[in-house]
Design a protein around this motif. Structure first.
Motif, PDB file in Angstrom:
ATOM      1  N   SER A   4       0.816  -1.199   0.000  1.00 44.98           N
ATOM      2  CA  SER A   4       0.000   0.000   0.000  1.00 44.98           C
ATOM      3  C   SER A   4       0.855   1.257   0.000  1.00 44.98           C
ATOM      4  CB  SER A   4      -0.894  -0.008   1.228  1.00 44.98           C
ATOM      5  OG  SER A   4      -0.091  -0.070   2.387  1.00 44.98           O
ATOM      6  N   LEU A   5       2.086   1.133   0.458  1.00 39.70           N
ATOM      7  CA  LEU A   5       2.881   2.352   0.571  1.00 39.70           C
ATOM      8  C   LEU A   5       3.753   2.600  -0.645  1.00 39.70           C
ATOM      9  CD1 LEU A   5       3.812   2.160   4.322  1.00 39.70           C
ATOM     10  CD2 LEU A   5       2.211   3.687   3.203  1.00 39.70           C
ATOM     11  N   PRO A   7       3.135   3.016  -3.892  1.00 37.07           N
ATOM     12  CA  PRO A   7       2.782   4.089  -4.824  1.00 37.07           C
ATOM     13  C   PRO A   7       3.157   5.462  -4.289  1.00 37.07           C
ATOM     14  CG  PRO A   7       0.897   2.671  -4.392  1.00 37.07           C
ATOM     15  CD  PRO A   7       1.987   2.227  -3.492  1.00 37.07           C
ATOM     16  N   SER A   8       2.869   5.676  -3.005  1.00 33.60           N
ATOM     17  CA  SER A   8       3.172   6.996  -2.465  1.00 33.60           C
ATOM     18  C   SER A   8       4.681   7.209  -2.448  1.00 33.60           C
ATOM     19  CB  SER A   8       2.607   7.135  -1.072  1.00 33.60           C
ATOM     20  OG  SER A   8       3.088   6.097  -0.256  1.00 33.60           O
ATOM     21  N   THR A  10       6.864   6.096  -4.550  1.00 32.45           N
ATOM     22  CA  THR A  10       7.381   6.449  -5.864  1.00 32.45           C
ATOM     23  C   THR A  10       6.974   7.868  -6.230  1.00 32.45           C
ATOM     24  OG1 THR A  10       5.558   5.097  -6.607  1.00 32.45           O
ATOM     25  CG2 THR A  10       7.763   4.269  -7.024  1.00 32.45           C
ATOM     26  N   ALA A  11       5.801   8.269  -5.765  1.00 31.29           N
ATOM     27  CA  ALA A  11       5.385   9.628  -6.050  1.00 31.29           C
ATOM     28  C   ALA A  11       6.333  10.615  -5.390  1.00 31.29           C
ATOM     29  CB  ALA A  11       3.971   9.862  -5.539  1.00 31.29           C
ATOM     30  N   LEU A  12       6.773  10.250  -4.187  1.00 30.50           N
ATOM     31  CA  LEU A  12       7.685  11.129  -3.482  1.00 30.50           C
ATOM     32  C   LEU A  12       8.992  11.269  -4.230  1.00 30.50           C
ATOM     33  CD1 LEU A  12       7.387  10.169   0.257  1.00 30.50           C
ATOM     34  CD2 LEU A  12       6.931  12.353  -0.843  1.00 30.50           C
ATOM     35  N   GLN A  13       9.416  10.141  -4.822  1.00 30.14           N
ATOM     36  CA  GLN A  13      10.712  10.168  -5.449  1.00 30.14           C
ATOM     37  C   GLN A  13      10.747  11.038  -6.688  1.00 30.14           C
ATOM     38  OE1 GLN A  13      10.988   6.138  -5.143  1.00 30.14           O
ATOM     39  NE2 GLN A  13      12.467   6.203  -3.493  1.00 30.14           N
ATOM     40  N   SER A  14       9.563  11.330  -7.212  1.00 31.78           N
ATOM     41  CA  SER A  14       9.563  12.148  -8.404  1.00 31.78           C
ATOM     42  C   SER A  14      10.043  13.556  -8.075  1.00 31.78           C
ATOM     43  CB  SER A  14       8.164  12.187  -9.005  1.00 31.78           C
ATOM     44  OG  SER A  14       7.289  12.796  -8.086  1.00 31.78           O
ATOM     45  N   GLN A  15       9.918  13.934  -6.823  1.00 29.78           N
ATOM     46  CA  GLN A  15      10.431  15.235  -6.422  1.00 29.78           C
ATOM     47  C   GLN A  15      11.871  15.093  -5.952  1.00 29.78           C
ATOM     48  OE1 GLN A  15       8.768  18.326  -6.519  1.00 29.78           O
ATOM     49  NE2 GLN A  15       7.614  17.035  -7.910  1.00 29.78           N
ATOM     50  N   LEU A  16      12.515  16.205  -5.808  1.00 25.80           N
ATOM     51  CA  LEU A  16      13.887  16.182  -5.342  1.00 25.80           C
ATOM     52  C   LEU A  16      13.882  15.875  -3.849  1.00 25.80           C
ATOM     53  CD1 LEU A  16      16.556  16.747  -6.792  1.00 25.80           C
ATOM     54  CD2 LEU A  16      16.568  18.917  -5.560  1.00 25.80           C
ATOM     55  N   THR A  17      14.344  14.690  -3.493  1.00 20.03           N
ATOM     56  CA  THR A  17      14.408  14.365  -2.072  1.00 20.03           C
ATOM     57  C   THR A  17      15.830  14.574  -1.595  1.00 20.03           C
ATOM     58  OG1 THR A  17      14.701  12.104  -2.773  1.00 20.03           O
ATOM     59  CG2 THR A  17      12.523  12.718  -2.012  1.00 20.03           C
ATOM     60  N   PRO A  18      16.008  14.886  -0.298  1.00 18.67           N
ATOM     61  CA  PRO A  18      17.368  15.109   0.187  1.00 18.67           C
ATOM     62  C   PRO A  18      18.189  13.824   0.120  1.00 18.67           C
ATOM     63  CG  PRO A  18      15.787  15.123   1.999  1.00 18.67           C
ATOM     64  CD  PRO A  18      15.011  15.094   0.733  1.00 18.67           C
ATOM     65  N   ALA A  19      19.502  13.973   0.081  1.00 19.96           N
ATOM     66  CA  ALA A  19      20.392  12.825   0.005  1.00 19.96           C
ATOM     67  C   ALA A  19      20.209  11.957   1.247  1.00 19.96           C
ATOM     68  CB  ALA A  19      21.837  13.294  -0.092  1.00 19.96           C
ATOM     69  N   GLU A 303       9.642   5.499   9.002  1.00 22.65           N
ATOM     70  CA  GLU A 303       9.513   5.729   7.562  1.00 22.65           C
ATOM     71  C   GLU A 303       8.853   7.057   7.266  1.00 22.65           C
ATOM     72  OE1 GLU A 303       8.070   3.325   3.688  1.00 22.65           O
ATOM     73  OE2 GLU A 303       6.802   3.592   5.395  1.00 22.65           O
TER      74      GLU A 303
END
Lengths: 303, 337, 349
Positions: A4-5, A7-8, A10-19, A303
């Motif tokens: 369940s988690l 999809p969310s 991967t959506a997050l990863q589309s943005q620039l996440t910190p290292a 998480e």
């Protein structure tokens, strides 16, 4: 990670996440047990490092005129010896502070030696499988069949107990968990596509093991390491208590408990002070280990 | 080996040739059980002309991934030869092999080491092969990232900070930075969303023209294969059951398995419904392949002879053979084709 | 079969089986709140196949989990209306909800191995699925399990009943999952990417079976997928999701004939379609990536990837009717709805 988690995530990863280092640091601060464990260990570590300057007295100096002085909270206690003195009149606080050095040193060096042995064996077994794995598994079973305390006692009585013997003995005995964890973690990574990509490039074996495999199993190994530090500290205290570990007059906490055991019923603080210190340290290390496990486990509490 | 490998080594018209390549695994086995043998790849012969895209399709477990691993030198074949540019690669040095053949894997989330920066990942081939100074290597990495459509700042990021499509671009950059002749694409878009899939397929096509690459394109998505491949090989239980040009396979498939595969590809056309492809519910156990033609238990047109004799992969002439032009030899392994 | 009739369930046949209005799912994450589902409306009629289609992260799985009440506890579910055949799913107590699950709503997952218990035989699990919800004899449950296993095309069903999940291939496991979902004759089955992990030939067989069974049992199905090919072939109605919203909903025929949201149009263009896209030609990809669902999205969620976007797209477009039952969440829906040829690269030869 649960279905369940994903999809969310991967959506997050589309943005620039910190290292990942930044994220690690942030979640460290958010994890209470990790923060508390780290705080206690850091302060004990500083105390141990600065022992010669922090200790009010020479931990070996005997003062027969002031034997068994109780700690300051007793009616007869004084601030000259905040935690009192032992049966030879040595300052208990100073011995406690220098004892922290022994405990931390043994804990860290044992974890280092056993970690080196266990990780090497485990990574090789996991990566190559087949016969290498069979040999390592045989060694591991043999090792697990030996009771640590008994073997360490027997060996120490043969060679003669000292800080060096205890460290080496425990280092050679406590590698099993490292091997188990490293082996299973490496088995999972062996078929990871980035490992295959490195193999297909013709990367030399040491590069693959040290740069591709090891950094990605390090998290799990660090958790094991913290637990083994605690384990080693307790075992050192046990061996010293039984007279086969660190030898007098060294201020090992286990030895302090052993020396105080005859006074236990009338002056309980001779036991409770080093015992409490040991308890605090081991608890702190376990908190740290717990916190690290939460961090490294994907989909964990943080998480 | 020179530092600049020419993309089109015109010595040999074939970029890749497989000669009766087999891989047998021993499974289980112990004190009480006899080990089972699994013929993951069974006498596969295939010729891939330079500059073409050879599609390789088949169900999971048909041996296509094992085949890819053998080509990449990750697992040694049990028997048979692999020729790259006309030279055998069995026992070849892995480094020498790596200069000619590189993989692009399926899952961009597991094909990049999460603990290394993109610049390190893409530059790794150059470092391992000691090509150029660190400064030249860095320049090459920048140039490669630009070619695959990634911004400059990507170089300093970690894979965890990127989307699936971006990661796959990184994987492509790593595979192509040494200018290999042959790229093994193992389901490179099946983990991606359709809108991203199109971007990656476009990129693969562009780079093929730019570098004169030859692709072995492994996929289960027939629409993608049809879009990309010049030739197509269909695998079933470790064997090639049909091979031919795209037109031959897609307009006049001969093998009943190929026909079933094509029938089960669902194009976005409403109203057609789901076809009944007439294969049984069972999937074969690769450790106990059926006798004769491996496909016969599921085959809708199987005859008695199919369970007895193993059909050979033999050249066929299509009824409309002329239309496909010369040199478009097709092969099929079916008694009834 | 006769004692399991669904007659008592279908009292109010006129109203939709499931009505969802303004469903929102929020998840707390490190950086704030992830709005996984951002106010979606749809309904499911009795016995119809509704496809929820969208790319990863569009909220389609979250929607299904919210309907089943299976979201992680930290997730927040809000809706104006979440009505399943007269039962308000928002306020129903957890006990009744778990009675509802399995008995009247069943779920089929992508990976059947996660839903089957490896420690029990298939016969055991199938019978239990029924006996948990209905008072039937062991024998009756066994008989029904056997009947359904045969019905989903499993040969030697008697023997399979005594086997464990790991002894089956992926395709067979998914058939068992379908049989399990049908044990109590539910009114609604939610199938979350049930064929994504399967080979194409197996996928076609499973879809065929699902469509057959649906017609036989009259079950409504919410079919969640990312594959437009599958959608075209099985759906009665389609809801296309993007960034946590339903951006277009229509009958399958209408949607594929005249898609009227730029995202749907883009999706259809970027799939290579035999006979429509020229092999080896460039595909029309949708540039850019999905916006982050953490925090608020101002205006149209698709406008950063849309080639038609202008000033108007700074405001959130409403879901407006294009024709009859065809709705689109785009300011330009009416212009786009005119059935222009989709593939300008038609193969001419």
């Amino acid at each position: 990670m649960t279905d369940s988690l994903t999809p969310s995530a991967t959506a997050l990863q589309s943005q620039l996440t910190p290292a990942w280092q930044t994220r690690l640091w942030r979640s460290t601060l958010n994890n209470r047990s990790l923060a508390i464990g780290l705080l206690i260990i850091a302060s004990l570590g500083i105390v141990a490092l600065l022992a010669p300057w922090l200790a009010p007295h020479d931990p070996y100096l005997q003062d027969t005129a002031n034997r068994m002085v109780p700690p300051f909270w007793h009616d007869t206690g004084s601030w000259t010896h905040p935690l009192g003195t032992d049966r030879l009149g040595r300052d208990y606080l100073s011995r406690l502070i220098f004892g922290a050095r022994i405990s931390l040193f043994i804990g860290l060096v044992v974890a280092l030696i056993s970690g080196l042995i266990g990780t090497t064996l485990g990574v090789l077994a996991g990566y190559f499988g087949g016969r290498v794995d069979a040999v390592v598994s045989y060694l591991l079973t043999t090792r697990l069949a030996m009771p640590v305390v008994l073997v360490a006692l027997a060996m120490a009585s043969l060679i003669g107990g000292s800080m060096l013997t205890v460290t080496l003995l425990l280092g050679l005995l406590l590698w099993d968990r490292f091997a188990v964890v490293a082996r299973s973690a490496t088995q999972q990574l062996r078929d990871a596509e980035y490992v295959q990509a490195a193999q297909a490039l013709g990367c030399p074996l040491p590069y693959i093991l040290l740069r591709e495999v090891l950094p990605n199993i390090a998290g799990a190994l660090i958790v094991v390491a913290t637990l083994e530090v605690a384990n080693a500290i307790l075992l050192e205290a046990t061996l010293s208590f039984l007279g086969m570990g660190v030898q007098p007059p060294s201020p090992s906490w286990g030895l302090m408990i052993a020396e105080g055991k005859t006074y236990m019923f009338f002056q309980p603080w001779v036991i409770t002070i080093p015992g409490g210190a040991l308890f605090m340290l081991v608890l702190a290390i376990n908190l740290l280990g717990d916190g690290l496990r939460d961090l490294s486990a994907p989909g964990g509490r943080n998480e | 080996m020179t530092n600049t490998t020419s993309p089109a080594n015109s010595m040999d018209p074939l970029a890749l040739e497989l000669c009766a390549l087999s891989k047998t695994f021993k499974l289980g086995g112990g004190m009480l059980h006899k080990p089972q043998t699994l013929k993951a790849v069974n006498e596969v012969s295939l010729r891939v002309p330079r500059g073409q895209v050879m599609g390789l399709v088949g169900e999971s477990g048909c041996g296509k991934s094992t085949l890819a691993k053998m080509l990449l030198g990750l697992t040694p074949p049990s028997s048979g030869d692999v020729l790259i540019n006309g030279k055998a690669i069995v026992n070849a040095n892995q480094k020498a092999l790596a200069r000619h053949i590189q993989p692009i894997f399926q899952d961009p989330y597991s094909s990049l080491n999460p603990r290394q920066r993109i610049a390190q990942i893409v530059g790794l081939p150059l470092r391992i092969h000691a090509l150029g100074t660190p400064r030249e290597q860095a320049a090459k990495v920048d140039q490669m990232l630009d070619l695959v459509g990634l911004p400059k700042r990507a170089a300093q990021q970690y894979p965890g900070q990127m989307s699936g499509g971006q990661r796959q671009r990184v994987a492509i950059a790593r595979a192509l930075i040494m200018r290999p002749d042959l790229v093994i694409c193992d389901e490179p878009t099946s983990a991606l969303d359709v809108s991203i899939q199109a971007q990656i397929l476009n990129l693969l096509l562009d780079l093929k023209d730019e570098f004169g690459l030859t692709y072995l394109f492994i996929s289960h998505d027939l629409a993608v294969v049809e879009h990309l491949a010049d030739r197509l090989a269909v695998m079933y239980l470790g064997q090639i059951v049909e091979e031919g040009t795209r037109e031959q396979i897609f307009t006049a498939p001969r093998h009943p398995y190929t026909q079933a595969l094509l029938a089960s590809a669902l194009t976005p056309e409403p109203g057609l419904g789901v076809p009944d492809i007439g294969l049984g519910a069972g999937q074969p156990d690769p450790t106990q392949p059926p006798s004769g033609c491996a496909f016969h238990p599921r085959c809708p047109i199987a005859q008695p002879q199919c369970s007895e004799q193993t059909p050979k992969l033999s050249a066929i002439t299509h009824a409309s053979g002329q239309a496909f032009g010369k040199g478009s030899q097709a092969r099929v392994a079916c008694h009834l084709a | 079969m006769s004692n399991l009739s669904t007659a008592e369930h279908s009292a109010a046949t006129s109203s939709p089986l499931l009505t969802v209005k303004q469903l929102r799912v929020d998840l707390p994450v490190a950086k704030g709140t992830l709005h996984a589902v951002r106010g979606i409306d749809f309904h499911v009629e009795r016995g119809e196949m509704l496809c929820l289609v969208g790319e990863s992260g569009c909220g389609k799985s979250m929607t299904s989990l919210a309907l089943m009440g299976l979201l992680p506890r930290k997730a927040q579910v809000n809706a104006d209306c979440l009505n399943f055949d007269g039962v308000d799913l928002l306020t129903v107590p957890e006990r009744e909800r778990s009675n509802l699950r399995g008995a009247r709503m069943a779920m089929i997952f992508q990976e059947p191995m996660t839903a089957l218990n490896p420690a029990y035989t298939l016969g055991n699990q199938l019978s239990e699925a029924l006996r948990r919800h209905q008072r039937v004899s062991r024998q009756a449950a066994h008989d029904r399990a056997l009947y359904l296993l045969k019905r989903v095309g499993i040969s030697a069903a008697e023997e399979r009943m005594r086997q464990y999940p790991h002894q089956l291939s992926g395709g067979l496991r998914q058939r068992v999952m379908i049989a399990m979902a049908l044990m109590c004759e539910p009114d609604l089955i939610i199938a979350d990417e049930p064929t994504t992990a399967l080979d194409v030939t197996i996928q076609a067989q499973i879809l065929h079976l699902l469509r057959d069974l649906q017609q036989e049992f009259g079950t409504a199905i919410i079919f969640i997928t990312h594959d437009l090919g599958v959608v075209a072939r099985i759906a009665d109605r389609v809801a296309v999701m993007y960034a946590g919203e339903v951006i277009e909903t229509a009958s399958a025929q209408a949607l594929f004939k005249a898609p009227s949201h730029p995202y749907t149009q883009g999706l259809l263009r970027c799939i290579p379609t035999p006979g429509k896209t020229l092999p080896g030609s460039r595909l029309q990809a949708i540039p850019g990536v999905v916006p982050s669902l953490v925090g608020k999205i101002e205006g149209c969620a698709f406008c950063n990837r849309c080639d038609q976007a202008d000033e108007r797209c700074r405001t959130t477009p409403p879901l407006q009717a294009v024709a009859g039952e065809h709705f689109s969440r785009c300011h330009f829906a009416h212009q786009l709805a005119s059935p222009a040829p989709l593939n300008d690269q038609e193969v001419t030869s």
